[in-house]
Design a protein around this motif. Structure first.
Motif, PDB file in Angstrom:
ATOM      1  N   ASP A 287       0.757  -1.190  -0.124  1.00 14.74           N
ATOM      2  CA  ASP A 287       0.283  -0.038  -0.026  1.00 14.74           C
ATOM      3  C   ASP A 287       0.588   1.217   0.054  1.00 14.74           C
ATOM      4  OD1 ASP A 287      -0.881   0.524   3.536  1.00 14.74           O
ATOM      5  OD2 ASP A 287       0.597  -0.775   2.577  1.00 14.74           O
ATOM      6  N   GLU A 288       1.962   1.124   0.625  1.00 13.02           N
ATOM      7  CA  GLU A 288       2.910   2.516   0.480  1.00 13.02           C
ATOM      8  C   GLU A 288       3.958   2.748  -0.550  1.00 13.02           C
ATOM      9  OE1 GLU A 288       2.770   4.950   2.810  1.00 13.02           O
ATOM     10  OE2 GLU A 288       1.013   3.926   3.777  1.00 13.02           O
ATOM     11  N   GLU A 289       3.607   3.806  -1.198  1.00 16.81           N
ATOM     12  CA  GLU A 289       4.342   4.069  -2.329  1.00 16.81           C
ATOM     13  C   GLU A 289       5.681   3.902  -2.341  1.00 16.81           C
ATOM     14  OE1 GLU A 289       3.641   7.933  -4.346  1.00 16.81           O
ATOM     15  OE2 GLU A 289       4.905   7.378  -6.072  1.00 16.81           O
ATOM     16  N   ILE A 290       6.327   4.503  -1.216  1.00 14.45           N
ATOM     17  CA  ILE A 290       7.701   4.382  -1.189  1.00 14.45           C
ATOM     18  C   ILE A 290       8.014   3.121  -0.905  1.00 14.45           C
ATOM     19  CG2 ILE A 290       7.844   4.654   1.286  1.00 14.45           C
ATOM     20  CD1 ILE A 290      10.413   6.309   1.082  1.00 14.45           C
ATOM     21  N   ASN A 291       7.556   2.174  -0.471  1.00 21.48           N
ATOM     22  CA  ASN A 291       7.944   0.912  -0.196  1.00 21.48           C
ATOM     23  C   ASN A 291       7.852  -0.104  -1.860  1.00 21.48           C
ATOM     24  OD1 ASN A 291       8.245   1.107   2.234  1.00 21.48           O
ATOM     25  ND2 ASN A 291       6.348   0.163   3.008  1.00 21.48           N
TER      26      ASN A 291
ATOM     27  N   VAL B 264       8.409   1.693  -4.735  1.00 20.10           N
ATOM     28  CA  VAL B 264       9.519   2.284  -5.407  1.00 20.10           C
ATOM     29  C   VAL B 264      10.813   1.473  -5.108  1.00 20.10           C
ATOM     30  CG1 VAL B 264      10.723   4.311  -5.973  1.00 20.10           C
ATOM     31  CG2 VAL B 264       8.213   4.426  -6.002  1.00 20.10           C
ATOM     32  N   VAL B 265      10.905   1.341  -4.037  1.00 22.62           N
ATOM     33  CA  VAL B 265      12.042   0.479  -3.614  1.00 22.62           C
ATOM     34  C   VAL B 265      12.210  -1.111  -3.888  1.00 22.62           C
ATOM     35  CG1 VAL B 265      13.584  -0.284  -1.693  1.00 22.62           C
ATOM     36  CG2 VAL B 265      12.576   2.402  -1.466  1.00 22.62           C
TER      37      VAL B 265
ATOM     38  N   ALA C  23      12.460  -1.382  -7.669  1.00 19.32           N
ATOM     39  CA  ALA C  23      14.083  -1.158  -8.102  1.00 19.32           C
ATOM     40  C   ALA C  23      15.009  -2.234  -7.814  1.00 19.32           C
ATOM     41  CB  ALA C  23      14.730   0.009  -7.658  1.00 19.32           C
ATOM     42  N   ALA C  24      14.742  -2.693  -6.612  1.00 24.47           N
ATOM     43  CA  ALA C  24      15.327  -3.775  -5.931  1.00 24.47           C
ATOM     44  C   ALA C  24      15.136  -5.177  -6.732  1.00 24.47           C
ATOM     45  CB  ALA C  24      14.922  -4.402  -4.571  1.00 24.47           C
TER      46      ALA C  24
ATOM     47  N   GLN D 169      -0.220  -5.773   5.937  1.00 24.34           N
ATOM     48  CA  GLN D 169      -1.203  -4.741   6.498  1.00 24.34           C
ATOM     49  C   GLN D 169      -1.437  -3.777   5.574  1.00 24.34           C
ATOM     50  OE1 GLN D 169      -0.694  -3.945  10.589  1.00 24.34           O
ATOM     51  NE2 GLN D 169      -1.700  -1.829  10.337  1.00 24.34           N
TER      52      GLN D 169
ATOM     53  N   SER E 105       7.145  -6.230   8.183  1.00 26.32           N
ATOM     54  CA  SER E 105       8.076  -5.775   8.979  1.00 26.32           C
ATOM     55  C   SER E 105       8.156  -6.534  10.330  1.00 26.32           C
ATOM     56  CB  SER E 105       8.062  -4.357   9.147  1.00 26.32           C
ATOM     57  OG  SER E 105       6.807  -3.875   9.633  1.00 26.32           O
TER      58      SER E 105
ATOM     59  N   PRO F  19      12.883  -4.068   5.342  1.00 24.71           N
ATOM     60  CA  PRO F  19      12.609  -3.587   4.038  1.00 24.71           C
ATOM     61  C   PRO F  19      13.039  -4.604   3.247  1.00 24.71           C
ATOM     62  CG  PRO F  19      14.568  -2.583   5.100  1.00 24.71           C
ATOM     63  CD  PRO F  19      13.943  -3.431   6.192  1.00 24.71           C
ATOM     64  N   LEU F  20      12.556  -4.374   1.918  1.00 23.64           N
ATOM     65  CA  LEU F  20      13.281  -5.378   0.943  1.00 23.64           C
ATOM     66  C   LEU F  20      14.498  -4.942   0.397  1.00 23.64           C
ATOM     67  CD1 LEU F  20       9.922  -6.143  -1.160  1.00 23.64           C
ATOM     68  CD2 LEU F  20      11.239  -7.884   0.241  1.00 23.64           C
ATOM     69  N   SER F  21      15.564  -5.822  -0.184  1.00 19.07           N
ATOM     70  CA  SER F  21      16.616  -5.496  -0.939  1.00 19.07           C
ATOM     71  C   SER F  21      16.738  -6.173  -1.985  1.00 19.07           C
ATOM     72  CB  SER F  21      17.780  -5.742   0.183  1.00 19.07           C
ATOM     73  OG  SER F  21      17.871  -7.003   0.577  1.00 19.07           O
TER      74      SER F  21
END
Lengths: 151, 127
Positions: B13-17, B19-20, B23-24, B62, B89, B111-113
């Motif tokens: 649901d969170e855009e920043i997550n 985006v990361v 890219a990952a 969530q 998390s 966080p995903l990497s």
């Protein structure tokens, strides 16, 4: 302009952000995702983080006011903020989010309020520091973010 | 022989997550086609309406509207066998168990990497 000096300053500033606990290893992971196809990826992600986190903090502030003692709601909002912090390695801010969640778990309203003030402070400080860092990186040129701090 | 295109559904649901994670995934070699869903209900729709099956679903826990547990249950209820990897998390045993019971194949923490996604892609032979 002495670009190598600017790059040294940027590297030193970044090391300081890690040494003082503002950032953790996840920030390096995000940096590693920056490449020629996405040369400003890190700054874009950080910009998005501050936009997102501003919104999430506003939600929390409203929830603290409109829904007294609704610890489940408060915790849900703070979990989102904590997740965002984790994504960019905003370590100190993440830790304050966790303190807030602990207070929610204990039903401790004062603890939640105190922690939330700390979250806001850490957010403001991190924003100011990262803005300075990226400004320096821009001045230093493309090789400015190449080094990983020695930890 | 050309490598098969990897199709991933990223449910977060969170855009920043997102985006990361996107890219990952690309950096880990699994980002050929990455569709996104901002909640479980959209994820179920994407899976149901996909022109071709996904090779992997990354499912946040969530989310508003429909959470990851319920979305996983519904996707499995449709007979879809695509690997579903839960992402959260809160890596508590109860959380992991709930996801596995719902039908997820694996769990990874936020966080995903690039490294974590590399392991996942290798596990499901997508790398």
């Amino acid at each position: 302009m002495d670009y190598s000096n600017l790059r040294r300053q940027a590297a030193s500033m970044k090391k300081s952000l890690f040494d003082q606990g503002y950032l953790d290893e996840q920030f390096c992971q995000v940096e590693d995702l920056q490449d020629e196809a996405s040369p400003n990826f890190v700054e874009e992600v950080v910009t998005l983080f501050f936009k997102d986190s501003g919104r999430l903090m506003s939600n929390i502030e409203q929830a603290l006011e409109k829904y007294p003692r609704d610890f489940n709601r408060w915790d849900t909002y703070m979990q989102q903020l904590k997740g965002s912090c984790s994504s960019i390695g905003a370590s100190r801010m993440k830790n304050e989010c966790m303190s807030f969640r602990d207070s929610c778990g204990q039903g401790n309203v004062e603890g939640c309020m105190r922690s939330f003030q700390k979250v806001k402070r850490e957010h403001a400080v991190l924003r100011q520091k990262l803005e300075s860092y990226f400004q320096l990186l821009r001045q230093a040129g493309p090789a400015g973010a190449a080094t990983r701090p020695v930890m | 022989m050309a490598r098969k295109m990897i199709r991933v559904l990223l449910v977060e649901d969170e855009e920043i997550n997102r985006v990361v994670a996107r890219a990952a995934l690309k950096a880990a070699g699994g980002g050929d086609v990455v569709d996104e869903a901002e909640n479980g209900e959209v994820a179920v729709q994407r899976v149901r309406d996909a022109a071709a099956p996904y090779d992997l679903v990354l499912m946040d826990k969530q989310m508003p509207v429909m959470d990851g547990h319920e979305a996983t249950r519904r996707i499995r209820g449709m007979g879809v066998t695509t690997p579903i990897v839960a992402v959260s998390s809160d890596g508590l045993p109860a959380d992991v168990d709930a996801f596995i019971t719902a039908g997820a194949d694996d769990f990874t923490s936020k966080p995903l990497s690039k490294e974590k996604l590399g392991v996942i892609l290798a596990k499901f032979r997508l790398a």
